[in-house]
Design an enzyme around this catalytic site. Structure first.
Site: not given
Ligand code: BGC
Length: 503
Positions: A219, A254
């Site tokens: 992200k 989460d």
């Molecule tokens: C992460 C996850 C997370 C998801 C939603 C992803 O980029 O790798 O761990 O649960 O985003 O937030």
């Protein structure tokens, strides 16, 4: 007709899967790829009357379809995920889930969360919860009152681009500063070892309920010095530096928090999903199905990290998807996430629009500097455009002309832009549904299962839930009725506190 065939299949002993596959193939022969026609209320629009008047001539000559040039004509085909494609993805994902449970270092990490109990509703006490992983960072005080009651207050802090891409130490110092400020403002003593649950929504290999190392960032986060390190140690260090005596009891993804919080009130909840800035899912697995975990009894919540799913021969990747991936901070990683989640959807649309402009098939070939800037076309714009049901697409016009400075848009142009949003948004929803169908199939809960879903895309993107439901029906047939998808809220705050309480 379809129902008859279904019951014929069931009563003559033809397997459910074969019957469903037959129905799907029938649908594909007779149907165009799904287009959703659910009607939604118009949002109030500024100067709609004026725009409508301006556009009367355009409305009068409105084409039945926005498709006109060569690139345009290929969009539906490139961006539509057919039912049979969805079926293939489901089957393949199920086998990847199994591989991930078997061994470490598989494509899907399938991480045991060490959450082995689900809450009973009797948990009590005051906890701190931290939520890091999306656009904002939150500090929460959660009061578990027992009897299933939870009271909570929180403060939100913006994570700047500098922080996201700086050093890990800067990030964790910032977190500790926010916690100190929150505790001061809320008269929470920090010399008393108050318990804390830390929701850290990134791929973390957990080694205990309050231990885990980051495998890679996602992200858009790239803070240095964190990959391969225990993030609880980093947080503890930052607390120690500031003299904060806080007991970090749980490290939580989460999706796990979402599942646990929803299960608090609905015990049929076996799956938690995030469809927001990123995407991921967690579910309840029997320990004896996890060879790599070496425990025979009970169950544990598995963080699938499904965002990492990437099977080039099966996923419907376009040149736009590949191009976007190449320019991210984590190329070749999180490919499923890059097709589905809020961080990327707007950017996919922007890339397509830029190519249409270059091909002279949109805005008479004239774009705008803003449209040329990566990530300038926010996913929230797609929501706004998809919500625009005005006769002349006046809100879309305002967005394109006033916000993105496109010189002049015709009604046809706006229809095309809306169509591109529909295609990209629908593809995301259908792929999300495939993930859910795969999980429900994996745990064999086709008879009854609640799926708790949180995240901005699911909550705010118009039609997203309906499109997922349609796809689920295409994949699972009549059985889809047994899968209840419910909006979950604040699993990241409440869930972290509940898990800290369970720990
Ligand atoms: C992460 C996850 C997370 C998801 C939603 C992803 O980029 O790798 O761990 O649960 O985003 O937030």
């Amino acid at each position: 007709m379809n129902n008859l065939i279904f019951w014929f299949g069931v009563s003559t002993g033809i397997s459910l899967v074969a019957t469903v596959q037959y129905l799907v193939s029938l649908r594909e022969q007779h149907q165009q790829p799904t287009t959703i026609s659910t009607s939604y209320k118009n949002v109030p629009e500024k100067s709609q009357k004026q725009s409508n008047e301006k556009n009367l001539s355009a409305v009068a000559t409105r084409p039945s379809s926005p498709i006109r040039g060569t690139l345009l004509a290929s969009l539906d085909q490139q961006l539509t995920v057919t039912s049979s494609k969805l079926q293939k993805i489901v089957l393949h994902m199920v086998s990847e889930f199994k591989k991930g449970l078997q061994n470490d270092n598989e494509q899907l990490a399938m991480i045991p969360s060490y959450v082995v109990n689900r809450p009973t509703g009797k948990e009590t006490g005051v906890y701190l919860a931290l939520d890091l992983g999306g656009t904002n960072f939150r500090v929460c005080r959660v009061n578990l009152e027992g009897y299933g009651n939870i009271r909570m207050n929180h403060a939100k802090y913006t994570i700047s681009e500098e922080l996201k891409t700086g050093t890990g130490a800067q990030m964790f110092d910032f977190i500790a500063d926010c916690v100190a400020a929150f505790c001061r403002d809320n008269n929470i003593p920090t010399d008393n070892h108050i318990s804390l649950g830390f929701t850290f929504s990134f791929p973390v290999l957990q080694t205990a309920i309050n231990k885990g190392t980051l495998t890679h960032w996602s992200k858009g986060f790239t803070c240095s010095g964190v990959v391969g390190v225990d993030v609880v140690d980093l947080l503890q260090l930052a607390f120690d530096k500031k003299g904060l005596k806080i007991n970090i009891k749980a490290l939580v993804n989460d999706t796990v928090g979402t599942l646990v919080t929803h299960a608090y009130t609905d015990p049929q909840t076996y799956i938690g999903v995030i469809l927001g800035t990123g995407t991921n899912a967690a579910y309840v697995e029997k320990s004896h199905n996890i060879p790599k975990w070496n425990r025979d009894d009970g169950e544990v919540i598995i963080n699938t990290e499904w965002g990492a799913y990437n099977e080039p021969s099966i996923l419907p990747l376009t040149t736009w998807d590949r191009n976007i991936d190449r320019h991210t901070s984590n190329p070749k990683q999180q490919i499923f996430e890059k097709l589905i989640s809020g961080l990327y959807l707007g950017e996919i649309v922007r890339n397509i629009l830029v190519d249409l402009i270059k091909a002279g098939e949109l805005f008479s070939g004239n774009g705008s500097p803003a449209l040329n800037i990566p990530y300038q076309f926010d996913t929230a714009y797609m929501s706004r455009i998809e919500r625009d049901h005005s006769l002349s697409l006046s809100d879309t016009r305002q967005l394109l002309e006033d916000v993105l400075n496109v010189p002049n848009t015709s009604y046809d142009d706006r229809r095309i832009v809306k169509h591109v949003c529909e295609l990209v948004g629908t593809r995301a929803a259908r792929l999300s549904a495939a993930g859910i169908a795969a999980l429900v199939t994996k745990i064999n809960r086709l008879d009854a299962c609640t799926v708790a879903i949180d995240g901005s895309v699911y909550e705010h993107y118009p039609h997203f839930g309906n499109r997922m439901r349609d796809a689920l029906q295409e994949i699972l047939g009549i059985t889809a009725q047994n899968i209840v998808m419910e909006q979950a809220r604040d699993g990241s705050g409440q869930g972290a506190a509940l898990i800290a309480a369970l720990a």
